[in-house]
Design an enzyme around this catalytic site. Structure first.
Site, mmCIF file in Angstrom:
data_model
loop_
_atom_site.group_PDB
_atom_site.id
_atom_site.type_symbol
_atom_site.label_atom_id
_atom_site.label_comp_id
_atom_site.label_asym_id
_atom_site.label_seq_id
_atom_site.Cartn_x
_atom_site.Cartn_y
_atom_site.Cartn_z
ATOM 1 N N GLY A 14 -4.815 13.111 -15.481
ATOM 2 C CA GLY A 14 -5.897 13.511 -14.575
ATOM 3 C C GLY A 14 -6.950 12.454 -14.336
ATOM 4 O O GLY A 14 -8.096 12.788 -14.023
ATOM 5 N N LYS A 64 11.555 28.675 -6.316
ATOM 6 C CA LYS A 64 10.439 27.854 -5.818
ATOM 7 C C LYS A 64 9.599 28.673 -4.835
ATOM 8 O O LYS A 64 8.377 28.638 -4.850
ATOM 9 C CB LYS A 64 10.999 26.608 -5.114
ATOM 10 C CG LYS A 64 9.919 25.632 -4.636
ATOM 11 C CD LYS A 64 10.487 24.519 -3.789
ATOM 12 C CE LYS A 64 11.114 23.427 -4.603
ATOM 13 N NZ LYS A 64 10.215 22.333 -4.935
ATOM 14 N N ASN A 106 -1.075 13.101 -0.773
ATOM 15 C CA ASN A 106 -0.639 12.632 -2.096
ATOM 16 C C ASN A 106 -1.049 11.176 -2.288
ATOM 17 O O ASN A 106 -1.201 10.428 -1.315
ATOM 18 C CB ASN A 106 0.890 12.746 -2.193
ATOM 19 C CG ASN A 106 1.426 12.334 -3.551
ATOM 20 O OD1 ASN A 106 0.855 12.677 -4.593
ATOM 21 N ND2 ASN A 106 2.503 11.566 -3.570
ATOM 22 N N HIS A 108 0.273 7.712 -4.368
ATOM 23 C CA HIS A 108 1.471 7.206 -5.051
ATOM 24 C C HIS A 108 1.239 5.743 -5.427
ATOM 25 O O HIS A 108 0.756 4.957 -4.607
ATOM 26 C CB HIS A 108 2.679 7.341 -4.117
ATOM 27 C CG HIS A 108 3.949 6.886 -4.753
ATOM 28 N ND1 HIS A 108 4.642 7.659 -5.657
ATOM 29 C CD2 HIS A 108 4.632 5.722 -4.656
ATOM 30 C CE1 HIS A 108 5.710 6.996 -6.066
ATOM 31 N NE2 HIS A 108 5.727 5.812 -5.481
HETATM 32 C C1 GRF Z 1 -1.051 8.314 -10.419
HETATM 33 O O1 GRF Z 1 -0.605 7.004 -10.636
HETATM 34 C C2 GRF Z 1 -0.644 8.803 -9.063
HETATM 35 O O2 GRF Z 1 -0.555 7.774 -8.124
HETATM 36 C C3 GRF Z 1 0.727 9.372 -9.320
HETATM 37 O O3 GRF Z 1 0.629 9.968 -10.581
HETATM 38 C C4 GRF Z 1 -0.361 9.294 -11.357
HETATM 39 C C5 GRF Z 1 -1.293 10.306 -11.924
HETATM 40 O O4 GRF Z 1 -2.149 9.736 -12.862
HETATM 41 N N1 GRF Z 1 1.134 10.269 -8.275
HETATM 42 P P1 GRF Z 1 -3.425 10.523 -13.384
HETATM 43 O O5 GRF Z 1 -2.931 11.797 -14.011
HETATM 44 O O6 GRF Z 1 -4.327 10.764 -12.212
HETATM 45 O O7 GRF Z 1 -4.047 9.614 -14.391
#
Ligand code: GRF
Length: 188
Positions: A14, A64, A106, A108
């Site tokens: 998080g 789902k 999202n 990534h």
């Molecule tokens: C992040 O690197 C995000 O880009 C990916 O998952 C990770 C989550 O990290 N989708 P965190 O839990 O926010 O530290």
């Protein structure tokens, strides 16, 4: 004008959730944290910030569609209009996507379309990429395939280990995500 309400979906540590909560002048209120991993450490962070949580175990639902129906209901009850995924590792199905079309974002840790899916930082590092980065994008039914909103590059240094690369990518994420969230909400 009433405040725009949003939910964050996270199932890991998080750190992005925390960065969103810590952002100066966030243009929305985070009214719900959704988590599909009971016991994930993001839940402690939500508790500390007094953000209500909806924690569910997908295995306890028949399909789902069944858990997404409940999810949509919870989000509607909380008057959520935007959803920010940050380490939520599940592919969205039609029930969820249709209910919040164009409002699910999202983050990534790669320059998509390069290195989609799990362990994007490890994938880039092992491939010997000279440059990687961070992408913020709308989601669709694929794995990290929706339309791209913003990207920022991160150079892979000669001296990098996977851990130091991860650290720099996360720093970029924590600055980029709240900034893009604000731009998106203010432009709608
Ligand atoms: C992040 O690197 C995000 O880009 C990916 O998952 C990770 C989550 O990290 N989708 P965190 O839990 O926010 O530290």
């Amino acid at each position: 004008m009433s405040t725009v309400k949003a939910a964050v979906f996270a199932s890991g540590t998080g750190s992005n959730f925390q960065a969103i909560m810590d952002a100066d002048q966030l243009s929305c209120e985070i009214v719900l944290l959704v988590c599909d991993k009971p016991g994930a450490s993001v839940l402690e962070k939500a508790k500390r910030q007094n953000v209500p949580t909806f924690v569910f175990d997908p295995k306890l639902y028949s399909s789902k569609e069944a858990y997404e129906q409940e999810l949509v209901q919870r989000l509607r009850n909380a008057n959520v209009s935007w959803i920010f995924l940050a380490g939520y590792m599940r592919i969205a199905g039609p029930t969820f996507l249709r209910a919040f079309e164009g409002k699910i974002i999202n983050i990534h840790p790669s320059l998509l379309p390069a290195f989609p899916g799990k362990d994007a930082i490890g994938q880039a590092f092992k491939a010997g990429a000279a440059v990687t980065g961070v992408t913020v994008h709308y989601i669709d039914e694929g794995i990290d395939t929706g339309p791209i909103i913003a990207q920022e590059t991160v150079e892979v240094l000669e001296t990098d280990t996977e851990a130091t690369l991860k650290e720099r990518i996360q720093q970029v994420e924590h600055e980029l995500y709240p900034r893009v969230i604000n731009q998106l909400i203010l432009s709608k």
